[in-house]
Design an enzyme around this catalytic site. Structure first.
Site, PDB file in Angstrom:
ATOM      1  N   SER A 113       0.807  -1.225   0.000  1.00  0.00           N
ATOM      2  CA  SER A 113       0.000   0.000   0.000  1.00  0.00           C
ATOM      3  C   SER A 113       0.836   1.268   0.000  1.00  0.00           C
ATOM      4  CB  SER A 113      -0.943  -0.052   1.200  1.00  0.00           C
ATOM      5  OG  SER A 113      -1.809   1.031   1.172  1.00  0.00           O
ATOM      6  N   HIS A 114       0.666   2.069   1.036  1.00  0.00           N
ATOM      7  CA  HIS A 114       1.313   3.385   1.109  1.00  0.00           C
ATOM      8  C   HIS A 114       2.733   3.286   1.671  1.00  0.00           C
ATOM      9  CE1 HIS A 114      -0.553   2.270   4.820  1.00  0.00           C
ATOM     10  NE2 HIS A 114       0.303   3.029   5.458  1.00  0.00           N
ATOM     11  N   LYS A 126      -1.694  -9.724   0.054  1.00  0.00           N
ATOM     12  CA  LYS A 126      -3.001  -9.826   0.695  1.00  0.00           C
ATOM     13  C   LYS A 126      -3.927 -10.659  -0.167  1.00  0.00           C
ATOM     14  CE  LYS A 126      -4.059  -5.141  -0.914  1.00  0.00           C
ATOM     15  NZ  LYS A 126      -4.517  -3.798  -0.574  1.00  0.00           N
ATOM     16  N   ASP A 277      -2.442   6.369  -3.577  1.00  0.00           N
ATOM     17  CA  ASP A 277      -1.300   5.696  -2.923  1.00  0.00           C
ATOM     18  C   ASP A 277      -0.749   4.560  -3.786  1.00  0.00           C
ATOM     19  OD1 ASP A 277      -3.318   3.835  -2.583  1.00  0.00           O
ATOM     20  OD2 ASP A 277      -2.538   3.159  -0.647  1.00  0.00           O
ATOM     21  N   ASP A 279      -1.174   1.371  -4.115  1.00  0.00           N
ATOM     22  CA  ASP A 279      -2.076   0.453  -4.816  1.00  0.00           C
ATOM     23  C   ASP A 279      -3.372   1.139  -5.231  1.00  0.00           C
ATOM     24  OD1 ASP A 279      -2.716   0.620  -2.112  1.00  0.00           O
ATOM     25  OD2 ASP A 279      -3.554  -1.402  -2.026  1.00  0.00           O
ATOM     26  N   ASP A 281      -5.743   2.633  -3.766  1.00  0.00           N
ATOM     27  CA  ASP A 281      -7.036   2.567  -3.059  1.00  0.00           C
ATOM     28  C   ASP A 281      -7.244   3.776  -2.152  1.00  0.00           C
ATOM     29  OD1 ASP A 281      -5.177   1.754  -1.177  1.00  0.00           O
ATOM     30  OD2 ASP A 281      -6.207  -0.109  -0.636  1.00  0.00           O
ATOM     31  N   ARG A 282      -6.164   4.476  -1.785  1.00  0.00           N
ATOM     32  CA  ARG A 282      -6.316   5.672  -0.945  1.00  0.00           C
ATOM     33  C   ARG A 282      -6.424   6.925  -1.823  1.00  0.00           C
ATOM     34  NH1 ARG A 282      -2.863   5.357   4.534  1.00  0.00           N
ATOM     35  NH2 ARG A 282      -3.361   3.195   5.078  1.00  0.00           N
ATOM     36  N   THR A 344     -11.095  -0.235  12.523  1.00  0.00           N
ATOM     37  CA  THR A 344     -10.204   0.149  11.424  1.00  0.00           C
ATOM     38  C   THR A 344      -9.936  -1.056  10.529  1.00  0.00           C
ATOM     39  OG1 THR A 344      -9.148   1.891  12.664  1.00  0.00           O
ATOM     40  CG2 THR A 344      -7.852   0.889  10.914  1.00  0.00           C
ATOM     41  N   GLU A 364     -10.590   7.519   8.018  1.00  0.00           N
ATOM     42  CA  GLU A 364      -9.715   8.680   8.181  1.00  0.00           C
ATOM     43  C   GLU A 364      -8.390   8.497   7.450  1.00  0.00           C
ATOM     44  OE1 GLU A 364      -6.709   8.180   9.892  1.00  0.00           O
ATOM     45  OE2 GLU A 364      -7.353   6.099  10.207  1.00  0.00           O
ATOM     46  N   SER A 365      -8.005   7.229   7.225  1.00  0.00           N
ATOM     47  CA  SER A 365      -6.706   6.926   6.630  1.00  0.00           C
ATOM     48  C   SER A 365      -6.753   7.083   5.108  1.00  0.00           C
ATOM     49  CB  SER A 365      -6.265   5.521   7.008  1.00  0.00           C
ATOM     50  OG  SER A 365      -7.275   4.580   6.692  1.00  0.00           O
ATOM     51  N   LYS A 376     -11.609   0.167  -0.780  1.00  0.00           N
ATOM     52  CA  LYS A 376     -11.609   1.607  -0.969  1.00  0.00           C
ATOM     53  C   LYS A 376     -11.032   1.889  -2.352  1.00  0.00           C
ATOM     54  CE  LYS A 376      -7.430   2.084   1.903  1.00  0.00           C
ATOM     55  NZ  LYS A 376      -7.293   0.806   2.607  1.00  0.00           N
ATOM     56  N   ARG A 496      -1.042   5.760  16.959  1.00  0.00           N
ATOM     57  CA  ARG A 496      -1.861   6.736  16.263  1.00  0.00           C
ATOM     58  C   ARG A 496      -2.797   7.379  17.286  1.00  0.00           C
ATOM     59  NH1 ARG A 496      -0.105   5.706  11.381  1.00  0.00           N
ATOM     60  NH2 ARG A 496      -0.416   3.754  10.252  1.00  0.00           N
TER      61      ARG A 496
HETATM   62  C1  G16 Z   1      -5.061  -0.482   5.589  1.00  0.00           C
HETATM   63  C2  G16 Z   1      -6.505  -0.893   5.532  1.00  0.00           C
HETATM   64  C3  G16 Z   1      -7.363   0.288   5.890  1.00  0.00           C
HETATM   65  C4  G16 Z   1      -6.967   0.829   7.248  1.00  0.00           C
HETATM   66  C5  G16 Z   1      -5.495   1.123   7.295  1.00  0.00           C
HETATM   67  C6  G16 Z   1      -5.098   1.421   8.717  1.00  0.00           C
HETATM   68  O1  G16 Z   1      -4.866   0.493   4.606  1.00  0.00           O
HETATM   69  O2  G16 Z   1      -6.830  -1.340   4.236  1.00  0.00           O
HETATM   70  O3  G16 Z   1      -8.692  -0.124   5.868  1.00  0.00           O
HETATM   71  O4  G16 Z   1      -7.654   1.999   7.542  1.00  0.00           O
HETATM   72  O5  G16 Z   1      -4.773   0.004   6.869  1.00  0.00           O
HETATM   73  O6  G16 Z   1      -3.764   1.338   8.879  1.00  0.00           O
HETATM   74  P1  G16 Z   1      -3.118   1.318  10.321  1.00  0.00           P
HETATM   75  O7  G16 Z   1      -3.478   0.004  10.962  1.00  0.00           O
HETATM   76  O8  G16 Z   1      -1.667   1.501  10.054  1.00  0.00           O
HETATM   77  O9  G16 Z   1      -3.715   2.481  11.064  1.00  0.00           O
HETATM   78  P2  G16 Z   1      -3.908   0.237   3.370  1.00  0.00           P
HETATM   79  O10 G16 Z   1      -4.186   1.365   2.433  1.00  0.00           O
HETATM   80  O11 G16 Z   1      -2.539   0.256   3.981  1.00  0.00           O
HETATM   81  O12 G16 Z   1      -4.280  -1.110   2.850  1.00  0.00           O
END
Ligand code: G16
Length: 543
Positions: A113-114, A126, A277, A279, A281-282, A344, A364-365, A376, A496
């Protein structure tokens, strides 16, 4: 070609986090590490045998090697058909769409992801289930159990497949189909939005800036925004995916994109900007002189849903993750639809979306999405905003201001304390949990605690219970401080701290966010013992 059985020993750290298994690249490069986890997926999802699997990734370093390994393992594990993206480049929402489109038994997405990429960056894997959504907890637990008990895996010794050309191949008796995921995704988007209205809006002199941050969203964004909607060439920046994201941090938030924020605060800024981001999705949404928080973005889309063709008939309900601001709740109360507060992680929205209880959800993320897929969807979010701008003919800033005037402003910020030791992270959460019983009624500075708990969620559809999802401290007047440890990091712990304050009075809507939240920041720091336990006096990342 022959099917080989390779003896192995378990790795005991293969427990998926918030979104799959994420580790440093080096970890995944060690012998058998990837193979073991992939075999654990096949063990936990027997339905893959004789069925279809979708496969792709965000193009980060090690994707290419891992994709070929997974193709060989899919063949050796009896998968009938693998639908793999050309060049292996598949955004997470496009993967979700392909799973649903082809009735696949699931999909494997290679992404962290990010998180940063490159040889010293992170890698991830995943699994998404047949509904297109992230594997639910029961399934990731089953994968972990399988990984811990593993003593062999199956793999074909076939040669690499050419993923640069569309077409069909075979490994053993498994059909490997190389597809163009951008085309399928674009077809879906055209069914959801009013492309003519967006084209007109763009033609009438409005300018946009989309930033793919050198990640997988680039080809999707170029095709949708430039080819199909007619935005001038170059409207999509950093569109070529790179294995190391050109050394950048593919995280669309103000901390990672300072140049973009600076540009959007200028008088000659484009009318609209968005970033995606690793992938795709963000999303981060910006207007001229205006940074839209993800929580506000969700609330504004909910309040204006009927202007979007996808939601023409209104929303049955909406959902937000617990730390996401309560802005969307205010909309749901006023508009009279249901709202849900989930832990989350996008996986918790899946059952609500499948049951039709909600049609829109967000976190929020920097995550926003809807029922068209089970992930997302960053590019979808940018299109939704463009459709909104085209329908309302107002600026982003005016839309936000009008929204606050109607519903009040939920000033919101997240403070991250990164690179803590695991002990310190655990100690802060333990200290918070230890205060839950005695906090209600306490006066902390100007704030009076109304309630406190460790968030637990019972899924309304299947009754599954998720405990210990973050400590919530709710204050009188609607302020909140929420604390949890990140589930997506690869080293140490990240605390966080989510801060929110409700400002009903329009005279306060212009307050700078950090100024509005300053008293809460101080109280939250004391409650968690951040300085006392870790010596940290300020957050590393503020978004
Ligand atoms: C992933 C999940 C999101 C979640 C985020 C939280 O995002 O897909 O639904 O909000 O993790 O991250 P953390 O646990 O670090 O707060 P992504 O975009 O990394 O897949």
């Amino acid at each position: 070609m022959s099917r080989l059985i390779i003896p192995t020993t378990p790795f005991t750290d293969q427990k998926p986090g918030t979104s799959g298994l994420r580790k440093r690249v080096g970890m995944f490069c060690q012998p058998h590490y990837l193979e073991n986890f992939v075999q654990a997926i096949f063990a936990a999802v027997p339905a893959l045998q004789g069925n279809t699997l979708v496969l792709g990734g965000d193009g980060r370093f090690h994707n290419e090697v891992a994709l070929q390994t997974i193709l060989r393992m899919a063949a050796a594990n009896g998968v009938a058909r693998v639908i793999v993206a050309r060049h292996g480049l598949l955004s997470t929402p496009a993967a979700s769409h392909l799973i649903r489109l082809h009735g696949a038994a699931g999909g494997i997405i290679l992404s962290a992801s990010h998180n940063p990429g490159g040889p010293d960056g992170d890698f991830g894997i995943k699994f998404n289930a047949a509904n297109g959504g992230p594997a639910p907890e029961a399934l990731t637990d089953a994968m972990y159990r399988a990984a811990c008990a593993l003593h062999e895996y199956a793999i074909s010794d076939a040669a690499d497949i050419d993923l640069s050309q569309l077409g069909s191949h075979h490994i053993e008796s498994t059909q490997i189909e190389v597809v163009d995921p951008v085309a399928d995704y674009a077809t879906l988007m055209q069914q959801l939005f009013d492309f003519d209205a967006i084209r007109d809006w763009l033609r009438s002199g409005h300018r946009v800036r989309l930033d793919a941050l050198h990640a997988v969203g680039g080809p999707y964004a170029v095709h949708l925004f430039e080819d199909l909607l007619g935005a001038p060439l170059g409207s999509v920046r950093n569109a070529a995916p790179q294995p190391d994201f050109a050394g950048g941090h593919p995280d669309p938030n103000p901390a990672s994109c300072p140049e973009m924020i600076a540009q959007m605060l200028r008088d000659d800024a484009p009318d609209f900007a968005a970033a995606f981001d690793g992938d795709a999705d963000r999303n981060m949404v910006l207007g001229r002189h205006c940074v839209v928080t993800p929580s506000d973005s969700l609330a504004i889309l909910a309040a204006n849903a009927r202007l979007l063709p996808q939601f023409r008939d209104g929303l049955p309900g909406v959902a937000r993750s617990m730390p996401t601001s309560q802005a969307v709740d205010a909309v749901a109360r006023t508009e009279g639809f249901d709202w849900y507060e989930t832990p989350t992680g996008w996986k918790y929205f899946g059952n609500l979306l499948d049951a039709g209880r909600i049609a829109l959800c967000g976190e929020e993320s920097y995550g926003t999405g809807a029922a068209h897929v089970r992930e997302k969807d960053g590019i979808w979010a940018a299109l939704a905003w463009l459709n909104l701008l085209a329908a309302k003919r107002q600026s982003v800033a005016d839309i936000v201001t009008a929204h606050w005037a109607r519903f009040g402003r939920h000033a919101y910020s997240r403070h991250d304390y990164e690179g803590l030791s695991l002990e310190h992270g655990d100690a802060m959460l333990a200290r918070l949990r230890g205060q839950i019983a005695t906090l209600p009624g306490q006066q902390l500075g100007d704030l009076r605690v109304q309630a406190a708990d460790d968030f637990a969620y019972t899924d309304p559809m299947d009754g599954s219970v998720s405990q210990r999802q973050g400590v919530r401290v709710l204050f009188e007047g609607g302020a909140r401080a929420v604390f949890r440890l990140s589930g997506t990091g690869t080293e140490g712990a990240t605390l966080r701290v989510y801060l929110e304050r409700y400002l009903a009075d329009p005279a306060q809507h212009g307050l700078a966010t950090q100024q509005a939240l300053a008293p809460l920041v101080a109280v939250a720091g004391e409650l968690a013992g951040i300085a006392a336990i870790s010596g940290r006096t300020a957050a590393d990342v503020v978004t």
